[in-house]
Structures are given as structure tokens and as C-alpha cells.
Design a protein around this motif. Structure first.
Motif, PDB file in Angstrom:
ATOM      1  N   UNK A   1       7.407  -6.273 -10.482  1.00 14.64           N
ATOM      2  CA  UNK A   1       7.674  -7.508  -9.751  1.00 14.64           C
ATOM      3  C   UNK A   1       6.426  -8.367  -9.573  1.00 14.64           C
ATOM      4  N   UNK A   2       5.278  -7.868 -10.019  1.00 13.55           N
ATOM      5  CA  UNK A   2       3.982  -8.540  -9.880  1.00 13.55           C
ATOM      6  C   UNK A   2       3.598  -8.760  -8.420  1.00 13.55           C
ATOM      7  N   UNK A   3       3.916  -7.774  -7.593  1.00 12.97           N
ATOM      8  CA  UNK A   3       3.505  -7.772  -6.190  1.00 12.97           C
ATOM      9  C   UNK A   3       2.173  -7.035  -6.126  1.00 12.97           C
ATOM     10  N   UNK A   4       1.131  -7.635  -5.569  1.00 14.83           N
ATOM     11  CA  UNK A   4      -0.162  -6.952  -5.480  1.00 14.83           C
ATOM     12  C   UNK A   4      -0.020  -5.623  -4.751  1.00 14.83           C
ATOM     13  N   UNK A   5      -0.747  -4.612  -5.237  1.00 15.09           N
ATOM     14  CA  UNK A   5      -0.610  -3.297  -4.614  1.00 15.09           C
ATOM     15  C   UNK A   5      -1.906  -2.511  -4.657  1.00 15.09           C
ATOM     16  N   UNK A   6      -1.986  -1.584  -3.725  1.00 13.91           N
ATOM     17  CA  UNK A   6      -3.027  -0.562  -3.715  1.00 13.91           C
ATOM     18  C   UNK A   6      -2.284   0.759  -3.753  1.00 13.91           C
TER      19      UNK A   6
ATOM     20  N   UNK B   1      -8.990   2.776   1.245  1.00 10.54           N
ATOM     21  CA  UNK B   1      -7.678   2.177   0.982  1.00 10.54           C
ATOM     22  C   UNK B   1      -7.631   0.757   1.546  1.00 10.54           C
ATOM     23  N   UNK B   2      -8.100   0.565   2.776  1.00 12.52           N
ATOM     24  CA  UNK B   2      -8.120  -0.767   3.377  1.00 12.52           C
ATOM     25  C   UNK B   2      -9.052  -1.713   2.638  1.00 12.52           C
ATOM     26  N   UNK B   3     -10.186  -1.213   2.194  1.00  5.68           N
ATOM     27  CA  UNK B   3     -11.108  -2.031   1.404  1.00  5.68           C
ATOM     28  C   UNK B   3     -10.410  -2.546   0.146  1.00  5.68           C
ATOM     29  N   UNK B   4      -9.728  -1.657  -0.563  1.00  6.35           N
ATOM     30  CA  UNK B   4      -9.032  -2.058  -1.786  1.00  6.35           C
ATOM     31  C   UNK B   4      -7.884  -3.020  -1.468  1.00  6.35           C
ATOM     32  N   UNK B   5      -7.177  -2.816  -0.354  1.00  8.29           N
ATOM     33  CA  UNK B   5      -6.077  -3.713   0.025  1.00  8.29           C
ATOM     34  C   UNK B   5      -6.600  -5.123   0.287  1.00  8.29           C
TER      35      UNK B   5
ATOM     36  N   UNK C   1      -6.184   1.164  -7.829  1.00  3.09           N
ATOM     37  CA  UNK C   1      -6.072   2.555  -7.382  1.00  3.09           C
ATOM     38  C   UNK C   1      -7.052   2.802  -6.237  1.00  3.09           C
ATOM     39  N   UNK C   2      -6.700   3.703  -5.352  1.00  2.00           N
ATOM     40  CA  UNK C   2      -7.590   4.058  -4.241  1.00  2.00           C
ATOM     41  C   UNK C   2      -7.557   5.570  -4.063  1.00  2.00           C
TER      42      UNK C   2
ATOM     43  N   UNK D   1       0.877  -1.166   0.000  1.00  2.00           N
ATOM     44  CA  UNK D   1       0.000   0.000   0.000  1.00  2.00           C
ATOM     45  C   UNK D   1       0.912   1.213   0.000  1.00  2.00           C
ATOM     46  N   UNK D   2       0.791   2.060  -1.029  1.00  2.00           N
ATOM     47  CA  UNK D   2       1.681   3.216  -1.143  1.00  2.00           C
ATOM     48  C   UNK D   2       1.003   4.309  -1.963  1.00  2.00           C
ATOM     49  N   UNK D   3       1.632   5.460  -1.966  1.00  2.00           N
ATOM     50  CA  UNK D   3       1.136   6.518  -2.834  1.00  2.00           C
ATOM     51  C   UNK D   3       1.739   6.324  -4.225  1.00  2.00           C
ATOM     52  N   UNK D   4       1.330   7.162  -5.162  1.00  2.00           N
ATOM     53  CA  UNK D   4       1.756   7.037  -6.546  1.00  2.00           C
ATOM     54  C   UNK D   4       3.197   7.521  -6.691  1.00  2.00           C
TER      55      UNK D   4
END
Length: 75
Positions: free
Chosen positions: A24-29, A58-62, A50-51, A11-14
Motif C-alpha cells: 500500500x506504500x504506507x511508510x513503516x518500521x 525503533x522510535x528513531x527509525x519511525x 528495518x529496526x 510500526x510492527x514486527x515482521x
């Protein structure tokens, strides 16, 4: 990059790390504030979401991307 590769979800900003997660194909929000989602968001919406707005969103999307990634890895 090694720590990121071993992560379940990022979970990070843009920023650059969101693009590294995509490579790296690591799932992200990715939290977007002022940048254009349609221009900068990762294209793979199965692993990357995107969130906007509230921490709850953000937590819902994660949680959503983590469930999809679990199914993707199991397949």
C-alpha cells in the motif's frame, strides 16, 4: 487495509501486515528479531526501515521514515 492506508507510519514486527504496508506504500518500521532482514525486509528503504533492538532504536527509525515520507509526498 483501509485503516492502514490512512496511517502516517506503521510500526510492527515482521508479519504479514508489514508486507501489506509495503504493497500500500504506507511508510513503516519493521522490527526484526529472529528472521533474516536481508530476506524479508521491504525493498524500498525510503519508505520502509528495518529496526533491531531497543525501543529507542525503533522510535528513531519511525521518526526517520516519517520525515522521508513527508518529503516524498510533498515532491
Amino acid at each position: 487495509a483501509e485503516i492502514l492506508r490512512r496511517s502516517a507510519v506503521l510500526v510492527c514486527n515482521d508479519t504479514g501486515v508489514s508486507h501489506l504496508a509495503a504493497a500500500l506504500r504506507v511508510p513503516s518500521v519493521v522490527v526484526f528479531t529472529d528472521s533474516e532482514v536481508t530476506r524479508w525486509a521491504p525493498l524500498d528503504t525510503t519508505l520502509h526501515r528495518p529496526a533491531h533492538g531497543s525501543p529507542e532504536q525503533v522510535l528513531y527509525q519511525a521518526r526517520r521514515v516519517a520525515r522521508r515520507a513527508d518529503r516524498h509526498v510533498a515532491a
